[in-house]
Scaffold this motif. Sequence first.
Motif: not given
Length: 339
Positions: A172-199
């Motif tokens: 589940d690439n989508r669900g797993s990416a959503r989960a780890i991004t949410s965990r990153l946001l929970e650390t208080g980050r405000r400007r979060v970007g992505m290096i999006a490979a192999a689109l």
Amino acid sequence: MSTTSGRPRRATVHDVAVVAGVSRGTISRYVNGDPYVSASAREAIEAAIAEVGYVPNTAARHLVMQRTESVAFIVHEPHSLFVEDPNIGGILLGANAALSEADHQMAVLIVDSERDTDRVARYLSGGSVDGAIIVSARANDPVARVVEKLKIPAAFVGHPPGASSAAFVVIDNRGSARAITSRLLETGRRRVGMIAAALDRDSGSDRLAGFTDALGDRFDPGLIEPVPLYSYSAGRDGMTALLERAPDIDGVFAASDAVAAGAMEALRAAGRRVPIDVGVVGFDDSAWARRTLPALSTVRQPAEGLGRQAAALVLAQLRGEAAPGEMLLDCEIVWRESA
């Protein structure tokens, strides 16, 4: 045994029969695994084979059976990435283990160019393998189309758009990416970007979709940096571009661990501290995740399990069994010091 040319003559069934004192038909039944060979004859044949150095002609056996007992492992990646990406190696080892247990061989085929595509298509069309495992297929992948046209029993690792093969092993690439991004946001980050490979393949596009899901209304397309490959250099270059465009970025989801490792190099070069200034997370839990300093927070995907299950699906089809449309394997978040 020798010939006039000095080269040793290959031992034959006749040689074994003479030494064992049994008929050539009995030898043939033994070699082909026929259970109706007496214990005494089997013992004599095995001793004779060892004495004369007989090796069965598997090519002839395969011709009779109309089977090669070989499965292609097709990777649509540049040669350099095949060596660099530990996930490909893990998938390969898992597939090879399952095939080995079934006494099948693996033929590794790397597609890095249009010429490779033509070469692999000719190889498959020649009946050199019984089935195929396809890794990193793109949308409308030409090799995948050849496999489907030839009706070769096949399994995809991933589910590329447009592929109609019956067997896919996925995470589940989508669900797993959503989960780890949410965990990153929970650390208080405000400007979060992505290096999006192999689109251009399902894993890359699904990971971007999961990242977008997690950001919701905070999603900023200007903080997405597309890169072509899951590679260290792509991560380094992508992070450099992101910093130039958004120097206030304080969190990054890299689409793979190799990409994350490259991003962390670029951050160090720019004087940005991980995780104090910028939190970084990746995807795979490959060897890259344990090489980075600090250690990388990531999604653990079961690379060897993907390969093993893909091989099992191909072998099932070769036995005449119907393969499930899709097999989903679990992932988990591994949280370390990088975020």
